[in-house]
Design an enzyme around this catalytic site. Structure first.
Site, PDB file in Angstrom:
ATOM      1  CB  CYS A 194      -8.887 -15.890  10.600  1.00 36.08           C
ATOM      2  SG  CYS A 194      -7.511 -16.129  11.510  1.00 36.08           S
ATOM      3  CG  HIS A 227      -8.784 -19.557   8.002  1.00 39.23           C
ATOM      4  ND1 HIS A 227      -7.777 -18.449   7.429  1.00 39.23           N
ATOM      5  CD2 HIS A 227      -8.375 -19.511   9.387  1.00 39.23           C
ATOM      6  CE1 HIS A 227      -7.053 -18.291   8.354  1.00 39.23           C
ATOM      7  NE2 HIS A 227      -7.385 -18.775   9.634  1.00 39.23           N
ATOM      8  CG  ASN A 278      -3.609 -18.933  10.563  1.00 37.34           C
ATOM      9  OD1 ASN A 278      -3.794 -18.019   9.724  1.00 37.34           O
ATOM     10  ND2 ASN A 278      -4.279 -19.361  11.362  1.00 37.34           N
TER      11      ASN A 278
HETATM   12  N1  COA Z   1       5.962 -27.224  20.336  1.00 41.32           N
HETATM   13  C1  COA Z   1       6.031 -28.203  21.236  1.00 41.32           C
HETATM   14  N2  COA Z   1       5.131 -28.437  22.023  1.00 41.32           N
HETATM   15  C2  COA Z   1       4.176 -27.323  22.034  1.00 41.32           C
HETATM   16  C3  COA Z   1       3.927 -26.435  21.328  1.00 41.32           C
HETATM   17  C4  COA Z   1       5.087 -26.157  20.230  1.00 41.32           C
HETATM   18  N3  COA Z   1       4.978 -25.281  19.197  1.00 41.32           N
HETATM   19  N4  COA Z   1       2.992 -25.774  21.551  1.00 41.32           N
HETATM   20  C5  COA Z   1       2.396 -26.159  22.670  1.00 41.32           C
HETATM   21  N5  COA Z   1       3.315 -27.406  23.020  1.00 41.32           N
HETATM   22  C6  COA Z   1       2.751 -27.904  24.287  1.00 41.32           C
HETATM   23  C7  COA Z   1       2.014 -27.470  25.262  1.00 41.32           C
HETATM   24  O1  COA Z   1       2.819 -26.543  26.095  1.00 41.32           O
HETATM   25  C8  COA Z   1       1.656 -28.447  25.928  1.00 41.32           C
HETATM   26  O2  COA Z   1       2.309 -28.906  26.673  1.00 41.32           O
HETATM   27  P1  COA Z   1       2.012 -29.472  28.095  1.00 41.32           P
HETATM   28  O3  COA Z   1       1.105 -30.618  28.132  1.00 41.32           O
HETATM   29  O4  COA Z   1       3.257 -29.816  28.962  1.00 41.32           O
HETATM   30  O5  COA Z   1       1.526 -28.308  29.010  1.00 41.32           O
HETATM   31  C9  COA Z   1       1.035 -29.569  24.730  1.00 41.32           C
HETATM   32  O6  COA Z   1       1.937 -29.374  23.734  1.00 41.32           O
HETATM   33  C10 COA Z   1       0.017 -29.806  24.470  1.00 41.32           C
HETATM   34  O7  COA Z   1      -0.411 -28.278  24.307  1.00 41.32           O
HETATM   35  P2  COA Z   1      -1.923 -28.201  23.633  1.00 41.32           P
HETATM   36  O8  COA Z   1      -2.139 -26.631  23.636  1.00 41.32           O
HETATM   37  O9  COA Z   1      -3.059 -28.835  24.650  1.00 41.32           O
HETATM   38  O10 COA Z   1      -1.870 -28.749  22.339  1.00 41.32           O
HETATM   39  P3  COA Z   1      -2.739 -29.074  21.029  1.00 41.32           P
HETATM   40  O11 COA Z   1      -2.968 -30.544  20.976  1.00 41.32           O
HETATM   41  O12 COA Z   1      -4.062 -28.248  21.552  1.00 41.32           O
HETATM   42  O13 COA Z   1      -2.014 -28.442  19.934  1.00 41.32           O
HETATM   43  C11 COA Z   1      -2.458 -26.384  18.659  1.00 41.32           C
HETATM   44  C12 COA Z   1      -1.770 -27.002  20.144  1.00 41.32           C
HETATM   45  C13 COA Z   1      -2.031 -24.752  18.911  1.00 41.32           C
HETATM   46  C14 COA Z   1      -1.415 -26.872  17.618  1.00 41.32           C
HETATM   47  C15 COA Z   1      -3.646 -26.599  18.709  1.00 41.32           C
HETATM   48  O14 COA Z   1      -4.502 -26.101  19.809  1.00 41.32           O
HETATM   49  C16 COA Z   1      -4.687 -25.836  17.537  1.00 41.32           C
HETATM   50  O15 COA Z   1      -3.977 -26.102  16.395  1.00 41.32           O
HETATM   51  N6  COA Z   1      -5.526 -25.151  17.867  1.00 41.32           N
HETATM   52  C17 COA Z   1      -5.988 -24.221  16.940  1.00 41.32           C
HETATM   53  C18 COA Z   1      -5.164 -23.257  16.480  1.00 41.32           C
HETATM   54  C19 COA Z   1      -5.508 -22.487  15.184  1.00 41.32           C
HETATM   55  O16 COA Z   1      -6.034 -22.960  14.329  1.00 41.32           O
HETATM   56  N7  COA Z   1      -5.509 -21.327  15.458  1.00 41.32           N
HETATM   57  C20 COA Z   1      -5.843 -20.232  14.358  1.00 41.32           C
HETATM   58  C21 COA Z   1      -7.475 -20.043  14.286  1.00 41.32           C
HETATM   59  S1  COA Z   1      -7.706 -18.665  13.122  1.00 41.32           S
END
Ligand code: COA
Length: 331
Positions: free
Chosen positions: A113, A258, A288
């Site tokens: 990234c 980013h 992304n």
């Molecule tokens: N749709 C529905 N539910 C989803 C999901 C989706 N696409 N992806 C994950 N979940 C669920 C998980 O399974 C989890 O369920 P559970 O509580 O039953 O286990 C719940 O949502 C919460 O998961 P979690 O990973 O704790 O969610 P979050 O609030 O952290 O959101 C992201 C997930 C990925 C959106 C978030 O962590 C994020 O944005 N992280 C940064 C990612 C990023 O920017 N990456 C690129 C960097 S270069």
């Protein structure tokens, strides 16, 4: 010593638009969840026959056309990708071939990234050292072809996407008023496995193993940890380039972060105390696109007239590695 300036930029994304609703047909997710947690409304994924280097070619041709120079004026290509068309060679040589330029150097960099920011720093060094005068910097990615589009992969499949952005970077003298004022670049390999693609990798004997495709071949991410680090490192790094350049947040016309997640960008904005009009976001339309997010956004900002010559802008990125960094630019 010459200064470095971005002459022009270009972008290209595949025609195919993938909406949240389309993903929700294949994955246990919803449009509402994706919008709320990531800000993403749609993204572009390639069709069969398209490639990352093909997108890079289109973006580069558009950048060259806007710069008003032929490809033969290029002295070097810096090609940032974490998803090359092939395991080897990298994507830069395909772009060199397809641009029909001479045997100029084409260097791939693997900083995910942060790829475009790192690539631009190399171009800046090439130019300031007097080694090259005109350098093409590209960020190009195809994430969709190794995406786990199933419930198991739902935390990445809804985020990552395909696209390319390019910048023609050239030496200029002081009178031009443009310059890259400061750099801040970092890595922290202790977190390498928090956002990675495990296989294929030469650590495995043999490198290519059929069972790895399903178990280790997809992008895997600890979203919560990535989020935590991203919202700390990007503001820290933007502040570092502002300090190095002797500027403050009030001096910034625009920050282009980013496009990892809209919530990350909003927190970066808040931590830096920037106004809404000082931060550009387009993740809603593209998802992304890894190394391509920054040049795609920069190209849109220039097209919309949000950045004029002489404006102070900052670019910042964070991602797999972990690697992160920022540039402070008098555009
Ligand atoms: N749709 C529905 N539910 C989803 C999901 C989706 N696409 N992806 C994950 N979940 C669920 C998980 O399974 C989890 O369920 P559970 O509580 O039953 O286990 C719940 O949502 C919460 O998961 P979690 O990973 O704790 O969610 P979050 O609030 O952290 O959101 C992201 C997930 C990925 C959106 C978030 O962590 C994020 O944005 N992280 C940064 C990612 C990023 O920017 N990456 C690129 C960097 S270069």
């Amino acid at each position: 010593m010459p200064n470095t300036r971005i002459l022009a930029t270009g972008r290209a994304v595949p025609d195919r638009v993938v909406t949240n609703a389309e993903l929700a047909e294949k994955i246990d997710t919803s449009d509402e969840w994706i919008r709320q947690r990531t800000g993403i409304e749609q993204r572009h994924w390639i069709a069969v026959g398209e490639s990352g280097s093909g997108l890079a070619l289109k973006a580069s041709e558009r950048a060259l056309a806007k710069a008003g120079i032929p490809a033969s004026d290029l002295d070097a290509i810096v090609y940032a990708t974490s998803t090359p068309d092939h395991f080897a060679p990298g994507g830069g040589v395909y772009l060199q071939r397809d641009l029909n330029v001479g045997t100029i150097p084409a260097l791939d960099i693997r900083t995910q990234c942060s790829g475009f920011v790192y690539g631009l720093s190399l171009a800046d060094c090439y130019i300031k050292s007097g080694m090259y005068r005109t350098v093409l910097v590209v960020g190009a990615e195809v994430q969709s072809t190794a995406m786990d589009v199933s419930d198991r992969g739902r935390n990445t499949a809804v985020i990552f996407a395909d696209g390319a952005g390019a910048a023609v970077v050239q030496a200029c003298d002081e009178a031009a008023g443009s310059e890259i004022l400061a750099w801040d670049l970092h890595s922290e390999g202790a977190h390498a496995e928090l956002l990675w693609v495990d296989a294929p990798g030469s650590v495995y004997h043999p490198r290519n193993q059929a069972e790895h495709i399903d178990s280790k071949g997809y992008l895997s991410m600890d979203g919560k940890e990535v989020f935590k680090h991203a919202v700390t490192r990007m503001p820290e790094s933007v502040q570092a380039v502002l300090d190095k350049g002797g500027k403050s947040t009030e001096d910034l016309t625009l920050l282009i972060p980013h496009q990892a997640n809209l919530r990350i960008s909003e927190m970066v904005q808040k931590r830096l105390g920037l106004r809404d009009d000082q931060v550009y976001n387009n993740i809603q339309r593209y998802g992304n696109t890894t190394s391509a997010t920054v040049p795609i956004a920069l190209d849109e900002c220039l097209e919309q007239g949000l950045i004029q010559r002489g404006d102070l802008i900052a670019l910042t990125a964070f991602g797999s590695g972990f690697l992160w960094g920022s540039a402070l630019i008098r555009y």
